[in-house]
Design a protein around this motif. Sequence first.
Motif, PDB file in Angstrom:
ATOM      1  N   ASP A  86       0.845  -1.194   0.000  1.00 31.51           N
ATOM      2  CA  ASP A  86       0.000   0.000   0.000  1.00 31.51           C
ATOM      3  C   ASP A  86       0.881   1.244   0.000  1.00 31.51           C
ATOM      4  O   ASP A  86       1.944   1.250   0.632  1.00 31.51           O
ATOM      5  CB  ASP A  86      -0.879   0.041   1.249  1.00 31.51           C
ATOM      6  CG  ASP A  86      -1.962  -1.025   1.237  1.00 31.51           C
ATOM      7  OD1 ASP A  86      -2.126  -1.685   0.201  1.00 31.51           O
ATOM      8  OD2 ASP A  86      -2.627  -1.182   2.262  1.00 31.51           O
ATOM      9  N   MET A  87       0.437   2.275  -0.709  1.00 29.36           N
ATOM     10  CA  MET A  87       1.147   3.551  -0.745  1.00 29.36           C
ATOM     11  C   MET A  87       0.131   4.679  -0.646  1.00 29.36           C
ATOM     12  O   MET A  87      -0.897   4.637  -1.309  1.00 29.36           O
ATOM     13  CB  MET A  87       1.913   3.710  -2.058  1.00 29.36           C
ATOM     14  CG  MET A  87       3.049   2.748  -2.254  1.00 29.36           C
ATOM     15  SD  MET A  87       3.800   2.946  -3.874  1.00 29.36           S
ATOM     16  CE  MET A  87       2.574   2.180  -4.920  1.00 29.36           C
ATOM     17  N   ASP A  88       0.447   5.663   0.172  1.00 26.62           N
ATOM     18  CA  ASP A  88      -0.363   6.870   0.276  1.00 26.62           C
ATOM     19  C   ASP A  88       0.523   8.048  -0.066  1.00 26.62           C
ATOM     20  O   ASP A  88       1.725   8.033   0.215  1.00 26.62           O
ATOM     21  CB  ASP A  88      -0.881   7.062   1.712  1.00 26.62           C
ATOM     22  CG  ASP A  88      -1.878   5.992   2.102  1.00 26.62           C
ATOM     23  OD1 ASP A  88      -2.832   5.783   1.338  1.00 26.62           O
ATOM     24  OD2 ASP A  88      -1.694   5.383   3.163  1.00 26.62           O
ATOM     25  N   GLY A  89      -0.080   9.074  -0.642  1.00 30.65           N
ATOM     26  CA  GLY A  89       0.704  10.267  -0.948  1.00 30.65           C
ATOM     27  C   GLY A  89      -0.179  11.444  -1.255  1.00 30.65           C
ATOM     28  O   GLY A  89      -1.410  11.333  -1.365  1.00 30.65           O
ATOM     29  N   GLU A  90       0.479  12.581  -1.382  1.00 27.93           N
ATOM     30  CA  GLU A  90      -0.217  13.826  -1.667  1.00 27.93           C
ATOM     31  C   GLU A  90       0.693  14.710  -2.503  1.00 27.93           C
ATOM     32  O   GLU A  90       1.904  14.744  -2.292  1.00 27.93           O
ATOM     33  CB  GLU A  90      -0.550  14.513  -0.340  1.00 27.93           C
ATOM     34  CG  GLU A  90      -1.312  15.811  -0.496  1.00 27.93           C
ATOM     35  CD  GLU A  90      -1.697  16.376   0.866  1.00 27.93           C
ATOM     36  OE1 GLU A  90      -2.681  15.895   1.451  1.00 27.93           O
ATOM     37  OE2 GLU A  90      -1.002  17.300   1.326  1.00 27.93           O
ATOM     38  N   GLU A  91       0.121  15.395  -3.472  1.00 29.60           N
ATOM     39  CA  GLU A  91       0.861  16.314  -4.338  1.00 29.60           C
ATOM     40  C   GLU A  91       0.060  17.607  -4.427  1.00 29.60           C
ATOM     41  O   GLU A  91      -1.130  17.583  -4.722  1.00 29.60           O
ATOM     42  CB  GLU A  91       1.024  15.677  -5.721  1.00 29.60           C
ATOM     43  CG  GLU A  91       1.877  16.437  -6.675  1.00 29.60           C
ATOM     44  CD  GLU A  91       3.377  16.226  -6.469  1.00 29.60           C
ATOM     45  OE1 GLU A  91       4.135  17.094  -6.927  1.00 29.60           O
ATOM     46  OE2 GLU A  91       3.783  15.229  -5.862  1.00 29.60           O
ATOM     47  N   ARG A  92       0.723  18.724  -4.145  1.00 25.04           N
ATOM     48  CA  ARG A  92       0.085  20.040  -4.280  1.00 25.04           C
ATOM     49  C   ARG A  92       0.364  20.540  -5.696  1.00 25.04           C
ATOM     50  O   ARG A  92       1.513  20.631  -6.114  1.00 25.04           O
ATOM     51  CB  ARG A  92       0.639  21.015  -3.249  1.00 25.04           C
ATOM     52  CG  ARG A  92       0.013  22.410  -3.351  1.00 25.04           C
ATOM     53  CD  ARG A  92       0.517  23.320  -2.248  1.00 25.04           C
ATOM     54  NE  ARG A  92       0.019  22.881  -0.956  1.00 25.04           N
ATOM     55  CZ  ARG A  92      -1.199  23.177  -0.476  1.00 25.04           C
ATOM     56  NH1 ARG A  92      -2.034  23.904  -1.198  1.00 25.04           N
ATOM     57  NH2 ARG A  92      -1.573  22.750   0.713  1.00 25.04           N
TER      58      ARG A  92
END
Length: 151
Positions: A2-8
């Motif tokens: 599993d991978m979680d991430g965020e990009e602005r």
Amino acid sequence: MDMDGEERIAAPRDVVWAALNDPEVLRQCIPGCQSLEMKSPTELTAAVKLKIGPVSANFTGDVTLSDVNPPESYTISGEGKGGIAGFAKGSAQVNLVEDGAETLLRYNAKAQVGGKLAQLGSRLIDSSSQKLAKQFFSDFNAAVVAKYGAA
């Protein structure tokens, strides 16, 4: 895994949504992507060439968009076959959150590999997958700004 991430992303949500549904933008951003073609508004076919550790493989497969909720979210899932290298399949829930003139793109991805790729060991697969995901979202961010002239 599993991978979680965020990009602005320095662009409004509707612009980011349009880019997430633009096969040309996606093709440019998917690491190793040789081709990406839209079969329908929710189905694509792809060919990707990747090297993970000592294993190089050409993957071909199908990508499907589901739970589509414009311009907020969708689930993208796919399965690719890489011949003797094995297979890779996975999905990602992608959510777009407005933040002023910018957009927060949040994702939760799940992936599975089999065949020779699975024999490489989970640490190498996990680190390679995280690197590829970060590369995709970083390239996607740059492509949105370049193509749509975001502020």
